[in-house]
Design an enzyme around this catalytic site. Structure first.
Site, PDB file in Angstrom:
ATOM      1  N   GLN A   1     145.872  12.791  61.712  1.00  0.00           N
ATOM      2  CA  GLN A   1     145.445  13.483  61.122  1.00  0.00           C
ATOM      3  C   GLN A   1     143.688  12.412  61.415  1.00  0.00           C
ATOM      4  O   GLN A   1     142.855  12.894  60.376  1.00  0.00           O
ATOM      5  CB  GLN A   1     146.090  12.623  59.485  1.00  0.00           C
ATOM      6  CG  GLN A   1     145.825  12.976  58.086  1.00  0.00           C
ATOM      7  CD  GLN A   1     144.763  14.148  58.336  1.00  0.00           C
ATOM      8  OE1 GLN A   1     145.298  15.413  58.665  1.00  0.00           O
ATOM      9  NE2 GLN A   1     143.873  14.105  57.456  1.00  0.00           N
ATOM     10  N   GLU A   2     144.105  10.899  61.704  1.00  0.00           N
ATOM     11  CA  GLU A   2     143.509  10.478  61.361  1.00  0.00           C
ATOM     12  C   GLU A   2     142.147  10.191  62.424  1.00  0.00           C
ATOM     13  O   GLU A   2     140.297  10.183  61.968  1.00  0.00           O
ATOM     14  CB  GLU A   2     143.478   9.132  61.493  1.00  0.00           C
ATOM     15  CG  GLU A   2     144.701   8.353  60.468  1.00  0.00           C
ATOM     16  CD  GLU A   2     144.101   7.472  59.715  1.00  0.00           C
ATOM     17  OE1 GLU A   2     142.465   8.070  58.905  1.00  0.00           O
ATOM     18  OE2 GLU A   2     144.515   7.088  58.482  1.00  0.00           O
TER      19      GLU A   2
END
Length: 370
Positions: free
Chosen positions: A233-234
Protein backbone atom coordinates in the site's frame (compact mmCIF):
# COMPACT_ATOMS: atom_id res chain seq x y z
CA UNK A 1 3.43 6.07 5.79
CA UNK A 2 1.74 8.66 3.63
CA UNK A 3 1.55 11.60 6.01
CA UNK A 4 3.63 11.86 9.14
CA UNK A 5 3.83 8.51 10.89
CA UNK A 6 3.85 4.70 10.80
CA UNK A 7 2.24 1.74 12.83
CA UNK A 8 1.66 -2.03 13.20
CA UNK A 9 -0.64 -4.77 14.48
CA UNK A 10 -1.04 -8.41 15.30
CA UNK A 11 -3.79 -9.30 12.91
CA UNK A 12 -6.09 -11.03 15.33
CA UNK A 13 -9.31 -9.44 14.27
CA UNK A 14 -12.40 -9.71 16.33
CA UNK A 15 -15.03 -6.95 16.84
CA UNK A 16 -16.34 -3.92 15.06
CA UNK A 17 -19.62 -2.70 16.62
CA UNK A 18 -21.16 -2.65 20.10
CA UNK A 19 -24.75 -1.63 20.82
CA UNK A 20 -26.36 -1.22 24.24
CA UNK A 21 -28.03 -4.32 25.62
CA UNK A 22 -30.62 -2.16 27.35
CA UNK A 23 -31.90 -0.78 24.08
CA UNK A 24 -31.74 -4.16 22.37
CA UNK A 25 -33.00 -6.67 24.89
CA UNK A 26 -36.12 -4.62 25.58
CA UNK A 27 -36.81 -3.92 21.93
CA UNK A 28 -40.04 -5.11 20.40
CA UNK A 29 -39.28 -3.51 17.05
CA UNK A 30 -37.78 -6.45 15.21
CA UNK A 31 -38.45 -7.82 11.75
CA UNK A 32 -40.86 -10.74 11.40
CA UNK A 33 -39.28 -14.11 12.00
CA UNK A 34 -39.79 -16.84 9.44
CA UNK A 35 -41.17 -19.25 12.01
CA UNK A 36 -41.51 -22.90 11.16
CA UNK A 37 -41.82 -24.39 14.62
CA UNK A 38 -43.77 -22.77 17.44
CA UNK A 39 -43.32 -25.65 19.87
CA UNK A 40 -41.92 -24.81 23.28
CA UNK A 41 -38.24 -25.54 23.72
CA UNK A 42 -35.63 -24.78 26.34
CA UNK A 43 -34.65 -21.16 25.87
CA UNK A 44 -31.28 -20.67 24.22
CA UNK A 45 -31.18 -17.24 25.83
CA UNK A 46 -31.12 -18.78 29.32
CA UNK A 47 -28.34 -21.10 28.24
CA UNK A 48 -26.29 -18.22 26.89
CA UNK A 49 -26.74 -16.08 29.99
CA UNK A 50 -26.06 -18.91 32.43
CA UNK A 51 -22.92 -20.06 30.63
CA UNK A 52 -21.79 -16.53 29.68
CA UNK A 53 -21.06 -17.97 26.26
CA UNK A 54 -22.66 -17.57 22.82
CA UNK A 55 -21.96 -20.41 20.39
CA UNK A 56 -22.35 -19.46 16.74
CA UNK A 57 -21.64 -21.60 13.69
CA UNK A 58 -21.04 -20.44 10.13
CA UNK A 59 -19.51 -21.30 6.78
CA UNK A 60 -16.47 -19.21 5.89
CA UNK A 61 -17.09 -17.01 2.84
CA UNK A 62 -16.34 -13.41 1.79
CA UNK A 63 -19.48 -12.10 3.53
CA UNK A 64 -19.35 -14.03 6.80
CA UNK A 65 -15.79 -14.56 7.99
CA UNK A 66 -12.22 -14.52 6.76
CA UNK A 67 -10.18 -17.00 8.73
CA UNK A 68 -6.54 -18.02 8.66
CA UNK A 69 -5.59 -20.01 11.71
CA UNK A 70 -6.66 -17.94 14.71
CA UNK A 71 -7.21 -14.83 12.62
CA UNK A 72 -10.86 -13.94 12.07
CA UNK A 73 -12.65 -10.94 10.68
CA UNK A 74 -15.44 -10.16 8.23
CA UNK A 75 -18.84 -8.52 8.00
CA UNK A 76 -20.75 -11.42 9.54
CA UNK A 77 -18.14 -12.26 12.14
CA UNK A 78 -17.88 -8.70 13.42
CA UNK A 79 -21.65 -8.42 13.55
CA UNK A 80 -21.96 -11.63 15.57
CA UNK A 81 -19.11 -10.76 17.91
CA UNK A 82 -20.60 -7.42 18.74
CA UNK A 83 -23.97 -8.96 19.38
CA UNK A 84 -22.17 -11.18 21.90
CA UNK A 85 -20.53 -8.08 23.36
CA UNK A 86 -23.94 -6.45 23.75
CA UNK A 87 -25.04 -9.49 25.77
CA UNK A 88 -21.77 -9.28 27.74
CA UNK A 89 -20.92 -12.89 26.97
CA UNK A 90 -17.96 -14.61 25.32
CA UNK A 91 -18.29 -15.63 21.69
CA UNK A 92 -17.40 -19.16 20.66
CA UNK A 93 -17.34 -19.04 16.86
CA UNK A 94 -17.19 -22.24 14.84
CA UNK A 95 -16.84 -22.72 11.09
CA UNK A 96 -18.11 -25.76 9.21
CA UNK A 97 -17.83 -26.97 5.62
CA UNK A 98 -21.35 -26.19 4.42
CA UNK A 99 -24.72 -24.69 5.35
CA UNK A 100 -26.26 -28.13 5.93
CA UNK A 101 -23.74 -28.84 8.68
CA UNK A 102 -24.40 -25.44 10.26
CA UNK A 103 -28.17 -26.03 10.33
CA UNK A 104 -27.64 -29.50 11.76
CA UNK A 105 -25.68 -28.07 14.68
CA UNK A 106 -28.48 -25.64 15.51
CA UNK A 107 -31.10 -28.38 15.28
CA UNK A 108 -29.07 -30.61 17.60
CA UNK A 109 -28.52 -27.81 20.09
CA UNK A 110 -24.76 -27.72 19.49
CA UNK A 111 -24.91 -24.02 18.54
CA UNK A 112 -27.12 -21.19 19.75
CA UNK A 113 -27.61 -20.03 16.20
CA UNK A 114 -26.12 -20.26 12.73
CA UNK A 115 -25.07 -17.53 10.33
CA UNK A 116 -25.80 -18.82 6.86
CA UNK A 117 -26.87 -18.15 3.29
CA UNK A 118 -28.89 -21.38 3.23
CA UNK A 119 -32.18 -21.32 1.33
CA UNK A 120 -35.45 -20.88 3.22
CA UNK A 121 -36.56 -24.33 2.02
CA UNK A 122 -33.55 -26.00 3.62
CA UNK A 123 -34.19 -24.05 6.84
CA UNK A 124 -37.85 -25.16 6.78
CA UNK A 125 -36.78 -28.77 6.27
CA UNK A 126 -34.94 -28.60 9.60
CA UNK A 127 -37.95 -26.92 11.28
CA UNK A 128 -35.84 -23.92 12.21
CA UNK A 129 -36.57 -20.18 12.19
CA UNK A 130 -34.58 -17.40 10.56
CA UNK A 131 -34.41 -13.67 9.86
CA UNK A 132 -32.28 -11.39 7.73
CA UNK A 133 -28.91 -10.65 9.32
CA UNK A 134 -29.07 -7.20 7.69
CA UNK A 135 -32.69 -6.26 8.44
CA UNK A 136 -33.22 -5.96 4.70
CA UNK A 137 -30.23 -3.67 4.15
CA UNK A 138 -29.72 -5.01 0.62
CA UNK A 139 -28.47 -1.84 -1.06
CA UNK A 140 -25.34 -1.43 1.08
CA UNK A 141 -24.61 -5.15 0.92
CA UNK A 142 -24.84 -5.37 -2.86
CA UNK A 143 -23.03 -2.07 -3.38
CA UNK A 144 -20.08 -3.41 -1.40
CA UNK A 145 -20.03 -6.82 -3.05
CA UNK A 146 -21.46 -8.70 -0.06
CA UNK A 147 -24.28 -11.24 -0.05
CA UNK A 148 -27.66 -9.81 0.93
CA UNK A 149 -28.98 -13.34 1.58
CA UNK A 150 -27.27 -13.64 4.96
CA UNK A 151 -29.53 -15.02 7.70
CA UNK A 152 -29.30 -15.85 11.37
CA UNK A 153 -30.99 -19.19 12.03
CA UNK A 154 -32.38 -20.23 15.43
CA UNK A 155 -33.99 -23.37 16.79
CA UNK A 156 -37.15 -21.57 17.84
CA UNK A 157 -38.90 -18.25 17.27
CA UNK A 158 -40.27 -18.43 20.82
CA UNK A 159 -36.92 -17.62 22.39
CA UNK A 160 -35.70 -14.30 23.81
CA UNK A 161 -32.36 -14.90 22.09
CA UNK A 162 -33.90 -14.58 18.63
CA UNK A 163 -35.93 -11.57 19.79
CA UNK A 164 -32.90 -9.67 21.12
CA UNK A 165 -30.86 -10.67 18.07
CA UNK A 166 -33.40 -9.33 15.59
CA UNK A 167 -33.73 -6.16 17.64
CA UNK A 168 -29.96 -5.76 17.63
CA UNK A 169 -29.76 -6.15 13.86
CA UNK A 170 -32.48 -3.63 13.05
CA UNK A 171 -31.22 -1.06 15.52
CA UNK A 172 -27.76 -1.43 13.97
CA UNK A 173 -29.37 -0.70 10.61
CA UNK A 174 -31.23 2.33 11.97
CA UNK A 175 -28.03 3.67 13.53
CA UNK A 176 -26.19 3.31 10.21
CA UNK A 177 -23.65 0.91 11.67
CA UNK A 178 -24.58 -1.93 9.30
CA UNK A 179 -23.84 0.35 6.37
CA UNK A 180 -20.47 1.37 7.83
CA UNK A 181 -19.57 -2.26 8.49
CA UNK A 182 -20.46 -3.18 4.90
CA UNK A 183 -18.41 -0.23 3.66
CA UNK A 184 -15.36 -1.30 5.65
CA UNK A 185 -15.61 -4.85 4.30
CA UNK A 186 -16.19 -3.62 0.75
CA UNK A 187 -15.30 -6.40 -1.69
CA UNK A 188 -15.14 -3.85 -4.51
CA UNK A 189 -12.62 -1.56 -2.83
CA UNK A 190 -10.18 -2.65 -5.54
CA UNK A 191 -11.51 -3.09 -9.08
CA UNK A 192 -10.91 -6.41 -10.84
CA UNK A 193 -8.57 -4.94 -13.44
CA UNK A 194 -6.49 -3.49 -10.62
CA UNK A 195 -6.33 -6.89 -8.92
CA UNK A 196 -4.70 -8.28 -12.05
CA UNK A 197 -1.98 -5.64 -11.82
CA UNK A 198 -1.62 -6.15 -8.06
CA UNK A 199 -1.28 -9.88 -8.58
CA UNK A 200 1.57 -9.33 -11.04
CA UNK A 201 3.31 -6.89 -8.72
CA UNK A 202 3.10 -9.17 -5.71
CA UNK A 203 4.18 -12.25 -7.68
CA UNK A 204 7.23 -10.43 -9.04
CA UNK A 205 8.32 -8.41 -6.00
CA UNK A 206 7.22 -10.26 -2.90
CA UNK A 207 9.74 -13.12 -3.32
CA UNK A 208 12.57 -10.56 -3.18
CA UNK A 209 11.54 -9.20 0.23
CA UNK A 210 9.71 -12.14 1.77
CA UNK A 211 12.65 -13.17 3.97
CA UNK A 212 12.92 -9.66 5.44
CA UNK A 213 9.18 -9.42 6.03
CA UNK A 214 9.10 -12.83 7.74
CA UNK A 215 12.13 -12.38 9.99
CA UNK A 216 11.12 -8.86 11.01
CA UNK A 217 7.52 -9.87 11.67
CA UNK A 218 8.71 -12.72 13.86
CA UNK A 219 10.86 -10.30 15.88
CA UNK A 220 7.85 -8.13 16.70
CA UNK A 221 5.26 -10.92 16.81
CA UNK A 222 3.45 -9.59 13.76
CA UNK A 223 1.87 -11.22 10.73
CA UNK A 224 4.35 -10.95 7.85
CA UNK A 225 1.50 -10.92 5.34
CA UNK A 226 0.19 -7.79 7.05
CA UNK A 227 3.61 -6.12 6.91
CA UNK A 228 3.80 -6.99 3.21
CA UNK A 229 0.33 -5.55 2.69
CA UNK A 230 1.39 -2.30 4.39
CA UNK A 231 4.51 -2.20 2.24
CA UNK A 232 2.49 -2.70 -0.93
CA UNK A 233 0.00 0.00 0.00
CA UNK A 234 2.85 2.36 0.84
CA UNK A 235 5.22 1.84 -2.09
CA UNK A 236 4.05 -1.08 -4.25
CA UNK A 237 7.11 -2.80 -2.70
CA UNK A 238 9.49 -0.44 -4.50
CA UNK A 239 12.47 0.45 -2.26
CA UNK A 240 13.29 3.68 -4.11
CA UNK A 241 9.77 5.12 -3.80
CA UNK A 242 9.52 8.74 -2.64
CA UNK A 243 6.48 10.94 -2.09
CA UNK A 244 6.10 14.71 -2.62
CA UNK A 245 6.17 15.11 1.18
CA UNK A 246 9.56 13.39 1.46
CA UNK A 247 8.61 9.99 2.87
CA UNK A 248 10.50 7.20 1.15
CA UNK A 249 11.37 3.53 0.97
CA UNK A 250 9.27 0.38 0.99
CA UNK A 251 7.54 1.38 4.22
CA UNK A 252 7.55 5.12 3.31
CA UNK A 253 9.13 6.47 6.48
CA UNK A 254 9.59 10.15 7.24
CA UNK A 255 13.14 11.19 7.96
CA UNK A 256 12.36 11.82 11.64
CA UNK A 257 10.56 8.51 12.09
CA UNK A 258 13.38 6.65 10.35
CA UNK A 259 15.95 8.18 12.73
CA UNK A 260 13.79 7.37 15.76
CA UNK A 261 13.51 3.75 14.58
CA UNK A 262 17.27 3.46 14.01
CA UNK A 263 17.07 3.52 10.21
CA UNK A 264 20.08 5.20 8.59
CA UNK A 265 19.13 4.45 4.98
CA UNK A 266 15.42 4.60 4.19
CA UNK A 267 15.89 3.13 0.71
CA UNK A 268 17.57 0.01 2.07
CA UNK A 269 14.76 -2.60 1.96
CA UNK A 270 15.76 -4.50 5.09
CA UNK A 271 16.18 -1.31 7.13
CA UNK A 272 12.92 0.14 5.88
CA UNK A 273 10.97 -3.01 6.72
CA UNK A 274 12.63 -3.14 10.14
CA UNK A 275 11.81 0.51 10.82
CA UNK A 276 8.23 0.19 9.61
CA UNK A 277 7.60 -2.89 11.72
CA UNK A 278 9.11 -1.31 14.82
CA UNK A 279 6.98 1.81 14.45
CA UNK A 280 3.88 -0.25 13.70
CA UNK A 281 4.53 -2.26 16.85
CA UNK A 282 4.85 0.97 18.84
CA UNK A 283 1.45 2.08 17.57
CA UNK A 284 -0.03 -1.21 18.79
CA UNK A 285 1.40 -0.51 22.22
CA UNK A 286 0.06 3.03 22.10
CA UNK A 287 -3.46 1.67 21.63
CA UNK A 288 -3.04 -1.29 23.98
CA UNK A 289 -6.10 -0.10 25.95
CA UNK A 290 -8.26 -0.68 22.86
CA UNK A 291 -9.35 -4.31 22.42
CA UNK A 292 -8.47 -6.24 19.29
CA UNK A 293 -9.29 -6.03 16.47
CA UNK A 294 -10.11 -2.33 16.81
CA UNK A 295 -6.54 -1.78 17.99
CA UNK A 296 -5.27 -2.98 14.61
CA UNK A 297 -7.27 -0.41 12.70
CA UNK A 298 -6.31 2.43 15.06
CA UNK A 299 -2.67 1.50 14.63
CA UNK A 300 -2.95 1.54 10.83
CA UNK A 301 -4.65 4.94 10.81
CA UNK A 302 -1.91 6.25 13.11
CA UNK A 303 0.73 4.77 10.78
CA UNK A 304 -0.85 6.73 7.96
CA UNK A 305 -1.86 10.00 9.65
CA UNK A 306 0.25 10.06 12.77
CA UNK A 307 -0.93 9.37 16.34
CA UNK A 308 -1.37 13.09 16.99
CA UNK A 309 -4.02 13.33 14.29
CA UNK A 310 -5.79 10.27 15.68
CA UNK A 311 -5.81 11.84 19.16
CA UNK A 312 -7.45 15.00 17.80
CA UNK A 313 -10.17 12.98 16.12
CA UNK A 314 -10.72 10.98 19.30
CA UNK A 315 -11.29 14.22 21.23
CA UNK A 316 -13.87 15.33 18.67
CA UNK A 317 -15.62 11.96 18.88
CA UNK A 318 -15.69 12.17 22.66
CA UNK A 319 -17.11 15.70 22.51
CA UNK A 320 -20.01 14.20 20.53
CA UNK A 321 -20.77 11.87 23.43
CA UNK A 322 -19.40 8.79 21.69
CA UNK A 323 -16.74 6.30 22.69
CA UNK A 324 -13.45 7.46 21.09
CA UNK A 325 -11.95 3.98 21.48
CA UNK A 326 -14.48 2.20 19.25
CA UNK A 327 -13.35 1.64 15.68
CA UNK A 328 -16.87 2.07 14.34
CA UNK A 329 -16.86 5.63 15.69
CA UNK A 330 -13.41 6.49 14.33
CA UNK A 331 -14.21 4.96 10.96
CA UNK A 332 -17.56 6.75 10.79
CA UNK A 333 -15.90 10.09 11.58
CA UNK A 334 -13.28 9.61 8.88
CA UNK A 335 -15.80 8.35 6.34
CA UNK A 336 -18.37 11.07 7.07
CA UNK A 337 -15.79 13.84 6.71
CA UNK A 338 -13.63 12.47 3.89
CA UNK A 339 -15.26 14.72 1.27
CA UNK A 340 -13.95 17.83 2.99
CA UNK A 341 -10.64 16.45 4.27
CA UNK A 342 -8.19 14.70 1.96
CA UNK A 343 -6.26 13.15 4.84
CA UNK A 344 -9.42 11.46 6.10
CA UNK A 345 -10.22 10.15 2.64
CA UNK A 346 -6.68 8.79 2.36
CA UNK A 347 -6.90 7.11 5.77
CA UNK A 348 -10.18 5.38 4.92
CA UNK A 349 -8.71 4.09 1.67
CA UNK A 350 -5.49 3.13 3.43
CA UNK A 351 -7.08 0.86 6.02
CA UNK A 352 -9.68 -0.73 3.73
CA UNK A 353 -7.11 -1.49 1.04
CA UNK A 354 -4.61 -3.04 3.46
CA UNK A 355 -7.40 -5.23 4.86
CA UNK A 356 -8.26 -6.29 1.31
CA UNK A 357 -4.60 -6.93 0.42
CA UNK A 358 -4.12 -9.16 3.46
CA UNK A 359 -7.14 -11.26 2.49
CA UNK A 360 -5.90 -11.44 -1.10
CA UNK A 361 -2.38 -12.48 -0.13
CA UNK A 362 -3.60 -15.14 2.29
CA UNK A 363 -6.22 -16.64 -0.02
CA UNK A 364 -4.41 -16.58 -3.38
CA UNK A 365 -2.64 -19.93 -3.94
CA UNK A 366 0.15 -18.44 -6.05
CA UNK A 367 0.99 -15.93 -3.35
CA UNK A 368 0.67 -18.37 -0.46
CA UNK A 369 3.34 -20.53 -2.12
CA UNK A 370 5.80 -17.64 -2.52
Amino acid sequence: MHSSSTSGSRLCLNSFFSLSLKTLALSTAFIPLHSISASKTAHQFDSVVNSSKLVVVSVANPTTVFQDGQIKHGFGYDLVRNYADSLKVRLEFKTVKDNAAALEMVQQGKANFAMTTASISSIEAKQLTSFSATCGETVSMQKNGLSSDLNWVFKSANDPLSDTASGYICRAKQAGTLQKLASFYNRNVVKQESWDSIQRDLSNRMPIYKASFKSTAQKYDLDWHLLAAIGYQESYLKPNSVSPTGVRGIMMLTNSTAKAMGVSNRTDPAQSIQGGAKYYDQMLSRYAHIPLPDRNWYALVAYNMGPGAVSQIQKRIQSQGKNPNKWVNLYAYLDNNKASNGRYRQAVQYVTRIRAYVEHIKTTPQLVKI
